[in-house]
Design an enzyme around this catalytic site. Structure first.
Site, PDB file in Angstrom:
ATOM      1  N   GLU A 165       2.870   4.796  -4.144  1.00 22.48           N
ATOM      2  CA  GLU A 165       3.200   5.849  -5.118  1.00 22.48           C
ATOM      3  C   GLU A 165       4.578   6.492  -4.878  1.00 22.48           C
ATOM      4  OE1 GLU A 165      -0.950   5.083  -4.442  1.00 22.48           O
ATOM      5  OE2 GLU A 165       0.450   6.088  -3.104  1.00 22.48           O
ATOM      6  N   ASP A 225       0.843  -1.194   0.000  1.00 20.46           N
ATOM      7  CA  ASP A 225       0.000   0.000   0.000  1.00 20.46           C
ATOM      8  C   ASP A 225       0.884   1.251   0.000  1.00 20.46           C
ATOM      9  OD1 ASP A 225      -2.291   1.512   0.073  1.00 20.46           O
ATOM     10  OD2 ASP A 225      -3.124   0.533   1.852  1.00 20.46           O
ATOM     11  N   ASP A 279      -7.870   4.641  -3.536  1.00 21.32           N
ATOM     12  CA  ASP A 279      -8.965   5.084  -2.673  1.00 21.32           C
ATOM     13  C   ASP A 279      -9.995   5.876  -3.473  1.00 21.32           C
ATOM     14  OD1 ASP A 279      -7.485   3.909  -0.706  1.00 21.32           O
ATOM     15  OD2 ASP A 279      -6.779   5.768   0.199  1.00 21.32           O
TER      16      ASP A 279
END
Length: 529
Positions: free
Chosen positions: A392, A389, A459
């Protein structure tokens, strides 16, 4: 005076400080690089070293042509470049607007030769302090052309013609800069720098805000399948996926304890409902950057894994790249240079549930250290699936000019982070003898697929508007070479479980998700924990 130079298997154009080099790079494909430095770097970026192939070089008074299978590049003395397929049809040409240039592609062959006083070059290097450049590359627009791929953007358009796309990684945005054209070519912008790709009606333009050189790869094909196959050969194919990943994945924000996980799994088993994977989300750890279970809530991970496996369920755990100062690993990682640094201000990258810094996934030693910690605290208990997670990574403020990796400034190399994060786990699992590697990763860059990445769209909002965006995002991820992709069914945030409109959304999303590569439930719903 400019020079056109033949090499054994490449061609070059040289003028003043600029060198432009073209060479064959796989079947029906060429690699195109330009620099204002004395020589090119050795960086491959997303590309793999290709199998050897011999191109044909043709020369006349004004041009050099490099032909490799079904693609030909024509380069003239002014440094202008155009690409053609095996039938002589124009695929792509640079856009030049100078008094002395008339175009090298179809425009040159027409009777209406057009020159311009705009003083725009097809390749533009603007010097920056420190010896690097801001790069702009321009191509002529083609009427009727449709463009696909480029990764995952939160917008409803499958055809990217007319779109301006940021080349940067953000939560729910994955920049995978490979575009496929309806004219029969694919182009990889082989540069991890922050920038922009614009596919406007008047011209297409690629920019890199900080770079040493221009680098792109172009391939020709008569079908999407052929272009995709050649791209996969150039950047890597995903490992064989295990059959179980096509089943249902049970995931939510969040299971707080070992007992909660086992209670849910036992209820699935009691009802004889097939379940492939259960996922443990964030903050099962004592501190960010410890990469281990908190023994208070997770007293016996090995027993949990064994009971789940007895019911035919695999376990996946969330791994964040965040490291807070309270982590016992923080001092060592900081001293070794294994954390992302800031050029100005406080060294805090994200302030979610603590002030944290990301580990530097571009640093080989940092990747190895994180994997060694994960192996000891998860893999050795039998956990072989990982949820990477925040990949990025998600900065508190996306001030890309303020952060620096081992590989260089984020403005120059930032887009490679999610790929390097995935590589660390892939390499670690391979070293332990694993072959069927699939890890859930919240971002991708070109080449991520070769490290067993299952991307998901981040998300996203619980709404039909957002749902529509995912249809285009998933298809364009596949066309950009990332075949394993999924979403949070029903969206991640905003769904009211008591609202009939959300029930409708959830049902429709489920119906669609059955036909996605992976069927995975996730979301932030009541009761919020």
């Amino acid at each position: 005076m400019s020079e056109l130079i033949e090499h054994a298997n490449a061609i070059e154009w040289r003028f003043e400080r600029q060198i432009l080099r073209l060479e064959p790079w796989g079947k029906n494909s060429l690699r195109v690089r330009a620099t204002c430095a004395p020589e090119f770097t050795s960086a491959l970026h997303a590309l793999l070293t290709p199998e050897s192939c011999q191109a044909e070089i043709l020369r006349d008074a004004e041009t050099l042509t490099l032909r490799n299978g079904n693609i030909s590049a024509v380069l003239n003395l002014k440094g202008q470049l155009a690409f053609y397929n095996q039938r002589g049809e124009l695929l792509l040409e640079e856009m030049w607007r100078q008094r002395s240039t008339v175009g090298i592609g179809a425009s040159e062959k027409s009777q209406d030769k057009y020159v311009s006083a705009l003083k725009l070059d097809g390749r533009e290097f603007k010097p920056l302090p420190g010896g690097k450049y801001q790069l702009t590359v321009r191509f002529e627009a083609r009427q009727g052309e449709k463009l696909y791929g480029m990764g995952q953007y939160q917008q409803p358009w499958l055809d990217l013609k007319g779109c301006s796309l940021e080349l940067a990684q953000r939560n729910s945005q994955a920049s995978v800069p490979f575009v496929q054209s309806s004219l029969g070519y694919g182009l990889l912008w082989n540069n991890p720098a922050i920038g922009e790709a614009s596919f406007a009606k008047n011209h297409s333009q690629w920019t890199s805000r900080v770079t040493q050189e221009m680098d792109y790869w172009i391939t020709a094909g008569d079908s999407v399948m052929e272009i995709t196959r050649q791209y996969a050969k150039a950047t890597g194919t995903p490992p064989a996926a295990p059959e179980f990943i096509s089943g249902l994945w049970q995931c939510k924000l969040r299971y707080r304890t070992q007992q909660e996980v086992l209670d849910v799994a036992r209820e699935y088993h009691r009802r004889n409902l097939p379940l492939s994977v259960m996922v443990i989300d964030f903050f099962h750890w004592p501190n960010q950057g410890t990469w281990c279970f908190d023994p208070v809530d997770w007293p016996d991970p090995r027993a949990m894994v064994e009971e789940l496996e007895s019911m035919g369920i695999r376990l996946m755990v969330s791994v964040w790249p965040t490291v807070e100062a309270r982590s016992p690993l923080f001092p060592q990682m900081k001293a070794k240079g294994w954390l992302v640094t800031s050029d100005r201000g406080v060294q805090v990258n994200l302030d979610f549930m603590g002030n944290t810094t990301f580990f530097d996934a571009t640093h080989p030693q940092a990747r190895q250290f994180v994997w060694d910690t994960v192996k000891k605290n998860y893999f050795d208990y039998g956990i072989k699936l990982f949820w990477l997670d925040e990949a990025e990574p998600e900065y508190r403020a996306y001030d890309f000019d303020n952060y620096r990796y081992h590989a260089g400034p984020v403005l120059e190399v930032g887009n490679r982070y999610p790929r390097d994060f995935a590589q660390g786990f892939y390499d670690g699992l391979r070293a332990e003898g694993e072959n069927e590697i699939v890890n859930l990763v919240r971002c991708s860059w070109a080449g991520s697929q070769r490290y067993g990445v299952l991307a998901w769209s981040g998300d996203v909002h619980s709404s039909f508007h957002s749902f529509r965006n995912q249809l285009a995002a998933g298809l364009n991820m596949g066309l950009a070479g990332i075949p394993w992709w999924t979403t949070d069914i029903g969206g991640f945030q905003g769904g009211n479980i008591h609202d009939p409109a959300f029930h409708e959304l959830l049902i429709r999303w489920f119906q669609w998700a059955v036909f996605c590569p992976v069927l995975r439930m996730h979301g932030y719903r009541e009761p919020r924990i």
